[in-house]
Design a protein around this motif. Structure first.
Motif, mmCIF file in Angstrom:
data_model
loop_
_atom_site.group_PDB
_atom_site.id
_atom_site.type_symbol
_atom_site.label_atom_id
_atom_site.label_comp_id
_atom_site.label_asym_id
_atom_site.label_seq_id
_atom_site.Cartn_x
_atom_site.Cartn_y
_atom_site.Cartn_z
ATOM 1 N N VAL A 1 1.266 3.257 -3.150
ATOM 2 C CA VAL A 1 1.605 3.165 -1.730
ATOM 3 C C VAL A 1 0.335 3.328 -0.904
ATOM 4 C CG1 VAL A 1 3.953 4.004 -2.045
ATOM 5 C CG2 VAL A 1 2.122 5.654 -1.585
ATOM 6 N N GLY A 2 0.452 3.019 0.393
ATOM 7 C CA GLY A 2 -0.671 3.209 1.305
ATOM 8 C C GLY A 2 -1.740 2.134 1.206
ATOM 9 N N LEU A 3 -1.408 0.989 0.630
ATOM 10 C CA LEU A 3 -2.370 -0.097 0.525
ATOM 11 C C LEU A 3 -2.452 -0.863 1.846
ATOM 12 C CD1 LEU A 3 -1.437 -1.480 -3.024
ATOM 13 C CD2 LEU A 3 -3.066 0.328 -2.422
ATOM 14 N N GLY A 4 -3.554 -1.597 2.034
ATOM 15 C CA GLY A 4 -3.670 -2.437 3.221
ATOM 16 C C GLY A 4 -4.635 -1.915 4.259
ATOM 17 N N GLY A 5 -5.361 -0.852 3.961
ATOM 18 C CA GLY A 5 -6.344 -0.363 4.917
ATOM 19 C C GLY A 5 -5.968 0.960 5.541
#
Length: 552
Positions: A175-179
């Motif tokens: 989780v917490g991907l994308g910047g």
């Protein structure tokens, strides 16, 4: 006819008429349509105290034992005998409903209705538990994103997310991907809702205040300097409890014979305590003279946890234990191949009696009397039935047959009479298997050696570290909720019958501080099951008029 066909052919009474059988006032009902209602919490606090009957079983087999069917049949039979009876059962999880096991509303003419509603969304209890669980998950990740105090080490987060479906792809996720704006990247996963600690907490809570306190006690992570972080440190417990304000109230439904049934809570017994809520059981004991309740899987799992966890927390004491067995299951434990269980084999049956014998010994360890009920199938022969009864007589235990699936309450009248006579005549010296002041390690050893039959218990290095952490948290006096396979008395699912001289290995110990117990892990226990190759979901459908088919 299928179970669904039988249930649909029944014309249920409106739920206010069912409630009137228990002298519940209409103004105390919270209606969920015509056939379901929730009951207020104050009933659980009233003075009357009925007699508690615990239904458990031998070690489960692929052939199925029908424990819920026997519970409902016994309840209906007690009502036929003019006893003021009430069944208190667990709610089904959507995972098994859409997977391989199917629903959990009984079978044949011993069912609880409305079957479709109960097996699907019912009154929304599971959805509320799932929402409360995932609210805490979101608060943890938000806490990490803003780097708030106490500073949580993201590698130490213990709390996952939850969903009430079988989905193996969600066991391990990132989780917490994308910047930076999307949170802190970390590894986590999903548990099925029935395995959520919030489910366990709901089933252990004594009232709304106790629920909120337990929610605040959930251990969610550690700081960088290894200090524990609890849900209360994130100020999460109030909002979580608000989401559960209705879910904490027991649900009233009915059997096919129009007798009242409470269904509330649904933790699995191989990974949690496997019993309905304390509140529902206490409510039942205030409303009825006899309460029939069940514990998940075999007596080694649900039965032991019902007695050592639930009864200890709620000051409950059963009058008698009903152990469910089938001829097919006994032959399976006697090494008869699954494909040949419909063939008469008295020798295999007698060999498999060792499994039932061990469960009966375990009942005696609690000082409780037992009655064995053989859930009779059309393929059972007279010679096989006679052999079971004869072997039980040798063990000094009364055994009767039941045809509740085919004949409803009438098919369990002999069982009801045997249970009533046992309550009146048998000695009851109920006591717990272990004392809480024993160290956690010793309590685990006592359960594994005395109850499962292990020769010894070994702890991995991870489990040893967990034992130390439990001491540091001041939870050495906590009761034990062992997570192991339901398929065997041992921790090896391939060992049938009565395994002996095996090593019981504890690979780790989880801390359920909110539920108030610790969970030793043995073997491969999945908190997020997967679907089978041909899941039951593929056979479930609905027509243009809203009629559901394929549920079982």
């Amino acid at each position: 006819m299928t179970d669904l066909d039988i249930a649909r052919a029944y014309e249920p009474a409106t739920i206010d008429k069912i409630a009137s059988k228990l002298d519940i006032k209409e103004e105390d009902l919270e209606f969920y349509g015509k056939y379901k209602a929730k009951l207020p919490l104050h009933i659980a606090k009233e003075a009357k105290q009925g007699k508690l009957i615990l239904v458990s079983a031998i070690s489960p087999t692929p052939a199925g034992e029908g424990k819920t069917t026997m519970s409902i049949g016994l309840h209906d039979a007690l009502c036929k005998l003019k006893k003021r009876s009430l069944a208190v059962l667990r709610e089904p999880s959507l995972g098994p409903v859409f997977g391989i096991k199917g629903g959990a509303t009984g079978g044949g003419h011993a069912q609880v209705v409305p079957m479709e509603d109960i097996n699907l969304h019912f009154t929304g209890d599971f959805s509320a538990i799932e929402s409360a669980h995932n609210l805490l998950s979101a608060l943890i990740d938000n806490h990490l994103h803003f780097n708030q105090s106490p500073q949580i080490d993201p590698r130490s987060v213990l709390w996952k997310r939850a969903m009430d479906l079988n989905d193996r792809a969600l066991r391990h996720i990132n989780v917490g991907l994308g910047g930076r704006s999307h949170g802190m990247p970390r590894e986590t996963g999903f548990d099925i809702t029935a395995a959520s600690e919030i489910m366990a907490i709901l089933c252990m809570a004594l009232d709304l205040n106790d629920l909120k306190k337990r929610l605040g006690n959930i251990l969610v992570a550690y700081t960088f300097d290894r200090k524990p972080v609890f849900a209360r440190d994130l100020k999460a417990e109030g909002a979580m409890a608000a989401l559960l304000k209705d879910a904490i109230k027991p649900n009233l439904v009915q059997s096919l014979e129009g007798n009242p049934v409470l269904m509330h809570g649904g933790p699995f017994a191989n990974i949690a305590q496997g019993t309905n809520t304390i509140i529902a059981t206490q409510t039942g004991l205030r409303l009825a003279d006899y309460v029939v309740t069940e514990a998940g899987f075999g007596f080694d799992l649900g039965g032991e946890k019902f007695l050592d966890l639930k009864c200890r927390a709620a000051a409950l004491a059963p009058e008698v234990v009903v152990l469910v067995a089938t001829v097919r299951a006994l032959k399976y434990h006697g090494e008869q191949p699954l494909a040949e269980l419909q063939t008469e084999n008295v020798d295999a049956l007698r060999k498999g009696m060792c499994n039932l014998e061990k469960h009966l010994e375990n009942v005696k360890q609690f000082g409780l009397p037992a009655v064995v009920v053989v859930n009779r199938f059309p393929t059972d022969t007279e010679a096989e039935i006679a052999a079971v009864i004869e072997e039980c007589e040798k063990l000094g235990v009364r055994a009767v047959t039941s045809t509740a699936w085919a004949n409803g309450g009438e098919g369990s009248v002999d069982l009801a009479k045997a249970v009533l006579e046992t309550i009146d005549e048998a000695e009851n010296d109920f006591s717990f298997l272990y004392n809480l002041d024993l160290p956690v390690e010793k309590k685990i050893e006592k359960i594994a050696t005395q109850f499962y039959g292990a020769a010894k218990v070994s702890f991995t290095s991870t489990a040893r570290r967990d034992l130390k952490r439990i001491q540091e948290l001041g939870m050495d006096d906590a009761p034990i909720c062992i997570a192991k396979t339901q398929k065997s008395l041992s921790d090896d699912p391939t060992l049938k019958g009565r395994p002996k001289d095996f090593n019981f290995q504890v690979r780790g110990i989880e801390i359920a501080a909110g539920a108030g117990f610790v969970i030793p892990l043995s073997g491969e226990i999945m908190r997020m099951p997967g679907l089978p190759k041909a899941p039951a979901a593929q056979n479930i459908d609905i027509d243009k008029d809203g009629n559901i088919s394929g549920l079982f």
